[in-house]
Design a protein around this motif. Structure first.
Motif, PDB file in Angstrom:
ATOM      1  N   SER A  26       6.207  12.021 -61.504  1.00  0.00           N
ATOM      2  CA  SER A  26       6.208  10.819 -60.672  1.00  0.00           C
ATOM      3  C   SER A  26       7.616  10.515 -60.180  1.00  0.00           C
ATOM      4  O   SER A  26       8.608  10.881 -60.819  1.00  0.00           O
ATOM      5  CB  SER A  26       5.678   9.620 -61.468  1.00  0.00           C
ATOM      6  OG  SER A  26       5.530   8.480 -60.649  1.00  0.00           O
ATOM      7  N   THR A  27       7.691   9.838 -59.033  1.00  0.00           N
ATOM      8  CA  THR A  27       8.965   9.449 -58.423  1.00  0.00           C
ATOM      9  C   THR A  27       8.850   8.039 -57.859  1.00  0.00           C
ATOM     10  O   THR A  27       7.813   7.665 -57.303  1.00  0.00           O
ATOM     11  CB  THR A  27       9.337  10.395 -57.265  1.00  0.00           C
ATOM     12  OG1 THR A  27       9.299  11.745 -57.721  1.00  0.00           O
ATOM     13  CG2 THR A  27      10.736  10.086 -56.730  1.00  0.00           C
ATOM     14  N   ARG A  28       9.938   7.294 -57.979  1.00  0.00           N
ATOM     15  CA  ARG A  28      10.085   6.032 -57.277  1.00  0.00           C
ATOM     16  C   ARG A  28      11.455   6.018 -56.618  1.00  0.00           C
ATOM     17  O   ARG A  28      12.420   6.577 -57.161  1.00  0.00           O
ATOM     18  CB  ARG A  28       9.976   4.836 -58.233  1.00  0.00           C
ATOM     19  CG  ARG A  28       8.647   4.729 -58.950  1.00  0.00           C
ATOM     20  CD  ARG A  28       7.551   4.263 -58.024  1.00  0.00           C
ATOM     21  NE  ARG A  28       6.268   4.102 -58.720  1.00  0.00           N
ATOM     22  CZ  ARG A  28       5.334   5.042 -58.789  1.00  0.00           C
ATOM     23  NH1 ARG A  28       5.519   6.211 -58.192  1.00  0.00           N
ATOM     24  NH2 ARG A  28       4.204   4.822 -59.432  1.00  0.00           N
ATOM     25  N   THR A  29      11.567   5.365 -55.481  1.00  0.00           N
ATOM     26  CA  THR A  29      12.870   5.136 -54.854  1.00  0.00           C
ATOM     27  C   THR A  29      13.157   3.641 -54.921  1.00  0.00           C
ATOM     28  O   THR A  29      12.359   2.827 -54.465  1.00  0.00           O
ATOM     29  CB  THR A  29      12.904   5.635 -53.403  1.00  0.00           C
ATOM     30  OG1 THR A  29      12.619   7.043 -53.390  1.00  0.00           O
ATOM     31  CG2 THR A  29      14.290   5.422 -52.791  1.00  0.00           C
ATOM     32  N   PHE A  30      14.296   3.315 -55.530  1.00  0.00           N
ATOM     33  CA  PHE A  30      14.647   1.932 -55.826  1.00  0.00           C
ATOM     34  C   PHE A  30      15.805   1.454 -54.961  1.00  0.00           C
ATOM     35  O   PHE A  30      16.746   2.224 -54.700  1.00  0.00           O
ATOM     36  CB  PHE A  30      15.066   1.790 -57.288  1.00  0.00           C
ATOM     37  CG  PHE A  30      14.035   2.235 -58.287  1.00  0.00           C
ATOM     38  CD1 PHE A  30      12.893   1.490 -58.500  1.00  0.00           C
ATOM     39  CD2 PHE A  30      14.223   3.392 -59.025  1.00  0.00           C
ATOM     40  CE1 PHE A  30      11.940   1.893 -59.436  1.00  0.00           C
ATOM     41  CE2 PHE A  30      13.288   3.814 -59.964  1.00  0.00           C
ATOM     42  CZ  PHE A  30      12.139   3.053 -60.174  1.00  0.00           C
ATOM     43  N   PRO A  31      15.799   0.193 -54.545  1.00  0.00           N
ATOM     44  CA  PRO A  31      16.975  -0.383 -53.890  1.00  0.00           C
ATOM     45  C   PRO A  31      17.995  -0.816 -54.940  1.00  0.00           C
ATOM     46  O   PRO A  31      17.631  -1.223 -56.050  1.00  0.00           O
ATOM     47  CB  PRO A  31      16.394  -1.599 -53.156  1.00  0.00           C
ATOM     48  CG  PRO A  31      15.248  -2.032 -54.027  1.00  0.00           C
ATOM     49  CD  PRO A  31      14.676  -0.766 -54.627  1.00  0.00           C
ATOM     50  N   VAL A  32      19.257  -0.727 -54.590  1.00  0.00           N
ATOM     51  CA  VAL A  32      20.330  -1.205 -55.466  1.00  0.00           C
ATOM     52  C   VAL A  32      20.904  -2.471 -54.828  1.00  0.00           C
ATOM     53  O   VAL A  32      21.549  -2.407 -53.774  1.00  0.00           O
ATOM     54  CB  VAL A  32      21.432  -0.152 -55.653  1.00  0.00           C
ATOM     55  CG1 VAL A  32      22.516  -0.676 -56.609  1.00  0.00           C
ATOM     56  CG2 VAL A  32      20.837   1.155 -56.179  1.00  0.00           C
ATOM     57  N   GLY A  33      20.632  -3.611 -55.439  1.00  0.00           N
ATOM     58  CA  GLY A  33      21.074  -4.868 -54.852  1.00  0.00           C
ATOM     59  C   GLY A  33      20.424  -5.098 -53.509  1.00  0.00           C
ATOM     60  O   GLY A  33      19.259  -4.748 -53.281  1.00  0.00           O
ATOM     61  N   ARG A  34      21.176  -5.681 -52.599  1.00  0.00           N
ATOM     62  CA  ARG A  34      20.658  -5.933 -51.250  1.00  0.00           C
ATOM     63  C   ARG A  34      20.868  -4.698 -50.388  1.00  0.00           C
ATOM     64  O   ARG A  34      21.984  -4.175 -50.311  1.00  0.00           O
ATOM     65  CB  ARG A  34      21.361  -7.137 -50.642  1.00  0.00           C
ATOM     66  CG  ARG A  34      21.014  -8.462 -51.324  1.00  0.00           C
ATOM     67  CD  ARG A  34      21.683  -9.634 -50.644  1.00  0.00           C
ATOM     68  NE  ARG A  34      23.138  -9.548 -50.745  1.00  0.00           N
ATOM     69  CZ  ARG A  34      23.987 -10.436 -50.229  1.00  0.00           C
ATOM     70  NH1 ARG A  34      23.518 -11.471 -49.539  1.00  0.00           N
ATOM     71  NH2 ARG A  34      25.277 -10.294 -50.381  1.00  0.00           N
ATOM     72  N   VAL A  35      19.813  -4.236 -49.752  1.00  0.00           N
ATOM     73  CA  VAL A  35      19.897  -3.041 -48.919  1.00  0.00           C
ATOM     74  C   VAL A  35      19.651  -3.431 -47.468  1.00  0.00           C
ATOM     75  O   VAL A  35      19.177  -4.522 -47.167  1.00  0.00           O
ATOM     76  CB  VAL A  35      18.902  -1.957 -49.375  1.00  0.00           C
ATOM     77  CG1 VAL A  35      19.172  -1.557 -50.819  1.00  0.00           C
ATOM     78  CG2 VAL A  35      17.457  -2.417 -49.224  1.00  0.00           C
ATOM     79  N   SER A  36      19.975  -2.523 -46.564  1.00  0.00           N
ATOM     80  CA  SER A  36      19.836  -2.783 -45.137  1.00  0.00           C
ATOM     81  C   SER A  36      18.374  -2.959 -44.752  1.00  0.00           C
ATOM     82  O   SER A  36      17.457  -2.545 -45.471  1.00  0.00           O
ATOM     83  CB  SER A  36      20.428  -1.629 -44.337  1.00  0.00           C
ATOM     84  OG  SER A  36      19.639  -0.455 -44.505  1.00  0.00           O
ATOM     85  N   LYS A  37      18.160  -3.558 -43.585  1.00  0.00           N
ATOM     86  CA  LYS A  37      16.791  -3.722 -43.082  1.00  0.00           C
ATOM     87  C   LYS A  37      16.130  -2.365 -42.868  1.00  0.00           C
ATOM     88  O   LYS A  37      14.935  -2.210 -43.105  1.00  0.00           O
ATOM     89  CB  LYS A  37      16.803  -4.534 -41.790  1.00  0.00           C
ATOM     90  CG  LYS A  37      17.133  -6.006 -42.001  1.00  0.00           C
ATOM     91  CD  LYS A  37      17.043  -6.789 -40.702  1.00  0.00           C
ATOM     92  CE  LYS A  37      17.328  -8.263 -40.933  1.00  0.00           C
ATOM     93  NZ  LYS A  37      17.273  -9.058 -39.677  1.00  0.00           N
TER      94      LYS A  37
END
Length: 248
Positions: free
Chosen positions: A106-117
């Motif tokens: 399994s894979t997830r892609t996570f944002p780190v803090g606030r990310v761009s639109k």
């Protein structure tokens, strides 16, 4: 050859996938500014051992780590390192588990803090593409139905699918037949039958679909430097709705 899993095999695959999902839930809690990708890899390896399983990736074709951690323009197979995560990064965490000889992935892609639109939109597209593909994973449908769902949803967002990497079957091996492209024509390809276990994994680029492999021989990046997002679940084809094995 496509292997239809027995009920006993499905029990073991289900447990491998449950552990995989638990690892991802714990890793997500540590995705923050200043954390190194190597720390995330160590966390995953420790958790897998605690659950009485083993890392599926470590030693696979000489790979040296428990997880693949791919940041920003890295598509897949990024090496864990001393690299610290920064605000605005997106980080794909891909992990596999082997339990009593059977695999989960399994894979997830996570944002780190606030990310761009753009990053927010990309993550939303990739996750929705996976969910739509899973809904198509029904007995009597075909691999092409899964592939077409990903491609059409991605195109509607103005993004592109990676065409050179694929989802796959899972069982006693990490990678089994059938291959599952993220592009294709509905109603074509292998017919889905109960007992098939599939790893469906949209890999979506914000720019063009072309990719390249770095000199380390593993890390795959977007050729144009654009962001990439990767989501993956292992699922079981049943007589009814598909069962998502890597979600708790």
């Amino acid at each position: 050859m496509i292997i239809i899993k027995t009920p006993d095999e499905i029990k073991l695959i289900r447990e491998a996938c449950r552990i995989t999902a638990q690892v991802l839930l714990n890793v997500e809690k540590e995705i923050m500014i200043g954390t190194t990708t190597f720390e995330l890899d160590r966390l995953a390896e420790g958790l897998i051992a605690q659950y009485g399983a083993a890392p599926a990736f470590k030693g696979y074709r000489g790979y040296r780590f428990t997880s693949c951690i791919s940041v920003n323009s890295e598509v897949v197979h990024g090496f864990p390192s001393k690299r610290e995560l920064k605000e605005g990064d997106i980080v794909g965490f891909d992990v596999g588990v082997v339990y009593q000889g059977y695999y989960g992935d399994s894979t997830r892609t996570f944002p780190v803090g606030r990310v761009s639109k753009q990053a927010q939109k990309l993550l939303k597209c990739a996750k929705e593409s996976l969910d739509l593909a899973i809904k198509r994973s029904r007995t009597g449908n075909h691999v092409g139905d899964i592939s077409a769902a990903v491609e059409s949803h991605t195109a509607a967002y103005g993004f592109s699918v990676v065409r050179d990497l694929f989802g796959h079957g899972v069982g006693k091996s990490l990678h089994e037949d059938p291959l599952i492209p993220n592009y294709g024509i509905a109603g074509t390809g292998v017919e889905l039958k109960p007992g098939m276990v599939l790893a469906i994994e949209p890999m979506i680029n914000a720019g063009a679909s072309k990719i390249a492999t770095l000199d380390d021989g593993w890390t795959v990046v977007t050729a144009d430097g654009s962001l990439s997002a990767h989501f993956e679940d292992t699922i079981l084809v049943t007589e009814n709705e598909p069962e998502i094995l890597t979600r708790i």
